[in-house]
Motif scaffolding. Structure first.
Motif, PDB file in Angstrom:
ATOM      1  N   GLU A 497       0.817  -1.115  -0.002  1.00  0.00           N
ATOM      2  CA  GLU A 497       0.009  -0.060  -0.021  1.00  0.00           C
ATOM      3  C   GLU A 497       0.976   1.370  -0.189  1.00  0.00           C
ATOM      4  O   GLU A 497       0.354   2.455   0.037  1.00  0.00           O
ATOM      5  CB  GLU A 497      -0.826   0.049   1.151  1.00  0.00           C
ATOM      6  N   GLN A 498       2.172   1.035   0.042  1.00  0.00           N
ATOM      7  CA  GLN A 498       3.189   2.264  -0.188  1.00  0.00           C
ATOM      8  C   GLN A 498       2.850   3.007   1.246  1.00  0.00           C
ATOM      9  O   GLN A 498       2.527   4.553   0.877  1.00  0.00           O
ATOM     10  CB  GLN A 498       3.076   2.940  -1.622  1.00  0.00           C
ATOM     11  N   ILE A 499       2.771   2.552   2.260  1.00  0.00           N
ATOM     12  CA  ILE A 499       2.794   3.364   3.478  1.00  0.00           C
ATOM     13  C   ILE A 499       3.920   3.640   3.981  1.00  0.00           C
ATOM     14  O   ILE A 499       5.005   3.347   3.894  1.00  0.00           O
ATOM     15  CB  ILE A 499       1.968   2.509   4.693  1.00  0.00           C
ATOM     16  N   ARG A 500       4.180   5.118   4.660  1.00  0.00           N
ATOM     17  CA  ARG A 500       5.531   5.596   4.986  1.00  0.00           C
ATOM     18  C   ARG A 500       5.353   5.610   6.620  1.00  0.00           C
ATOM     19  O   ARG A 500       4.447   5.927   7.195  1.00  0.00           O
ATOM     20  CB  ARG A 500       5.668   7.127   4.569  1.00  0.00           C
ATOM     21  N   ILE A 501       6.310   5.109   6.981  1.00  0.00           N
ATOM     22  CA  ILE A 501       6.741   5.319   8.617  1.00  0.00           C
ATOM     23  C   ILE A 501       7.713   6.219   8.709  1.00  0.00           C
ATOM     24  O   ILE A 501       8.817   6.010   8.455  1.00  0.00           O
ATOM     25  CB  ILE A 501       7.086   3.699   9.160  1.00  0.00           C
TER      26      ILE A 501
END
Length: 639
Positions: A497-501
């Motif tokens: 989902e191309q989530i950034r942390i």
């Protein structure tokens, strides 16, 4: 004036009563002081006049003595006759100056100047006679002329001195009369001041007696009536403190009479109430413990009638094993502490037992002397039986919970062994199978097996926590390092989902007391939830900060958040909120297990929706003391 004075406050009355004689006394003293001062002034003037007369007489004597001395010198030629002349010559200016300083009358001052001129002229002529040998130069005729001339000056001088003496005599007479008048006035003023002081004292005594003493006696009589319970009617018409006190006594009399009536009615109602209570046994004891009153409730509970029990010792309600000691102990404790409360077995008239809750209260009179005891007894046998049944049920529940935990623990171990075999063979199949359809089937086996293994681990952890067998190694942990490790383990979950942390910067060297492995497990669970329930291309923010003696770790996402009505179910085991919106698998135990783990480490796990959307979970842990952090760092540094 009298009503107006009577209405004044007592302080104002006292000031008036004190000030009236004081003012009169001060006036008298002032008048006496003025009269005395005037008398002293008059006496000083008389004394000055006498001194002026004495000075004038001395002038006359000095001039006569100087003239006589000069005549003796001229007749005999002997110089020893000149000594009186020399003394007079030195003394005359001094006497003239002294007389001049004392003079106040302008006529006398002018006359003194003429006398001064005549004295100077007389002294000059005598000096000429002394310095020139008249007999030798001019003969007897010239001496006679000089003497006649000197006599003329002396006669003029005597006339001026006589006139001055007469004037001073007149002034002395006038001043003496003035001094007598002043002394007479002073005596009159003193007599008047005495009368004024006496009159002021009489006025003060009258005011004090009429406005205070008489009314105080009336208030005293009213107070005696009030003490006898009679109704007081205030007749004092004035509105000062005494009048207000009289009105207050009247109001208190009415109020006390009303309260007395109310108290009588209340006592009657209380007596009827006590006698009518059937659920509680209420009875009175004398100081020796014998029954003096008995109500219907005591009769119902014990089975004794009033005529059977009054006068009997209350120890007959106790079983034989406690009858000798416990009743006396109850009365002793109540007398010492004011009341005592206890529960225990008691006996009815028919010999049956009942579980009783009793309260014994000591009763004292106004002097503190013990007058007896009141005792309230309640039959709580049913409550006792219920508590025993509840205790037995609780013990059964504890045993069942322990059995459940033991069962889950054993089942988890039993399930892990074949499941590990399944996963092992599935991994071997995955390595050997090349057909895409077969590989997808094997992958499905692995996903299901791993999910089942995770579920077994979490169930096993929950069972350990509930059984109290969760072992934690709580030590100072560098929070930044733990967060970095958790984020690195969670990043692979973000790819699809191309989530950034993102990790927010914080104060360095913050350490909290926690079990590192379990804290890492909690953070991974929070991060995985933030990724799973986030929107595509969303972000997850992790930060931490110091809050006094706590360290707070926050995990925020940009997902849809959690509706307020579903927040209460957030930490419920096996309740997956939002599972209908995502296809990923979950056990529903992660948040419940995380909260249990954080609680076991002495912290708290909380939740809150963000204003702009998304959810925020925060973990609060105890902050590690600096000394403990240094000790932990030294332990790590030592190989």
């Amino acid at each position: 004036m009298m009503p107006r004075f009577a209405n004044l406050p007592l302080r104002a009355k006292g000031i008036v009563i004190i000030m009236v004689p004081l003012a009169l006394l001060l006036t008298a003293l002032a008048s006496v002081f003025v009269a005395d001062r005037q008398s002293r002034i008059a006496e000083d003037q008389v004394r000055v006049t006498l001194e002026i007369q004495s000075g004038i007489q001395e002038l006359h004597a000095l001039i006569a003595e100087a003239a006589t001395a000069m005549r003796g010198y001229l007749l005999t030629g002997r110089s020893d006759f000149l000594d009186p002349f020399s003394r007079a010559e030195d003394r005359l200016p001094v006497v003239l100056d002294e007389v001049g300083r004392r003079l106040r009358d302008e006529e006398q001052k002018a006359r003194l100047e003429r006398i001064r001129a005549l004295v100077d002229a007389k002294v000059d002529r005598l000096q000429l006679l002394k310095q020139a040998d008249v007999l030798r130069v001019g003969g007897r005729e010239d001496l006679a002329a000089k003497l006649i001339e000197g006599k003329q000056v002396l006669d003029m001088l005597r006339q001026e001195i006589d006139a001055m003496n007469r004037r001073e005599a007149d002034l002395l007479n006038a001043r003496t009369q003035a001094a007598d008048r002043v002394r007479t006035l002073s005596r009159s003023l003193m007599i008047a001041a005495g009368f004024l002081g006496f009159a002021g004292a009489l006025v003060a005594v009258f005011l004090f007696s009429a406005s205070i003493v008489r009314r105080v006696h009336a208030l005293k009589a009213e107070a005696h009536r009030l003490s006898r319970g009679e109704v007081v009617t205030s007749a004092d018409p004035f509105r000062d403190e005494l009048g207000n006190l009289g009105q207050a006594l009247a109001d208190a009399s009415v109020l006390l009479k009303k309260r007395e009536t109310d108290l009588t009615e209340s006592e009657e109602r209380f007596r009827q109430l006590v006698e009518g209570v059937s659920d509680y046994g209420i009875f009175g004891l004398n100081p020796d413990g014998r029954v003096v009153s008995w109500n219907a409730g005591a009769e119902r509970i014990t089975g004794y009638q009033v005529e059977e029990i009054v006068g009997q010792h209350f120890s007959r309600f106790y079983p034989a094993e406690t009858r000798e000691t416990f009743p006396a102990e109850e009365l002793s404790k109540a007398a010492l502490h004011g009341r005592t409360e206890a529960e225990g077995w008691r006996l009815r008239k028919d010999g049956s037992r009942f579980w009783s809750h009793v309260v014994v209260t000591a009763l004292h009179d106004e002097t503190g002397r013990l007058r007896g005891f009141s005792k309230i007894t309640r039959d709580v046998t049913e409550r006792k039986q219920f508590e025993e049944a509840l205790l037995a049920a609780r013990e059964d529940a504890v045993r069942a919970s322990n059995a459940k935990s033991e069962f889950l623990s054993r089942m988890s171990h039993e399930l892990r062994t074949p499941l590990n075999s399944v996963l092992g063979f599935a991994q071997l199949l995955e390595m050997d199978v090349n057909d895409p359809e077969s590989r997808e089937s094997v992958a499905q086996i692995l996903r299901g097996g791993r999910h089942l293994l995770s579920l077994i681990d979490e169930v096993l952890d929950m069972a350990r926590i509930e059984a109290g067998r969760m072992d934690l190694a709580v030590e100072p942990q560098p929070i930044a390092e733990v967060i970095e490790e958790a984020v690195s383990l969670a990043r692979p979950l973000c790819g699809k989902e191309q989530i950034r942390i993102e990790i927010m910067e914080a104060e360095p060297d913050l350490a909290a007391l926690a079990d590192r492995r379990r804290l890492l497990q909690v953070l991974l669970n929070l991060l995985s939830n933030a990724v799973k329930y986030n929107r595509p291309r969303g972000s997850v923010t992790v930060g931490h900060q110091a809050l006094d003696d706590r360290i707070r770790i926050e995990v925020s996402d940009t997902g849809p958040g959690i509706p307020a009505e579903r927040v209460a179910r957030l930490f419920t085991p096996f309740d997956r909120l939002g599972a209908e919106r995502i296809s990923q698998e979950g056990t529903g135990l992660g948040l419940a297990l995380s909260r249990h783990l954080i609680d076991a480490m002495g912290g708290t796990l909380g939740f809150g929706n963000r204003r702009g959307g998304g959810a925020t979970f925060h973990v609060d842990l105890p902050r590690a003391p600096p000394a403990m952090r240094e000790a932990a760092a030294q332990d790590v540094a030592v190989p």
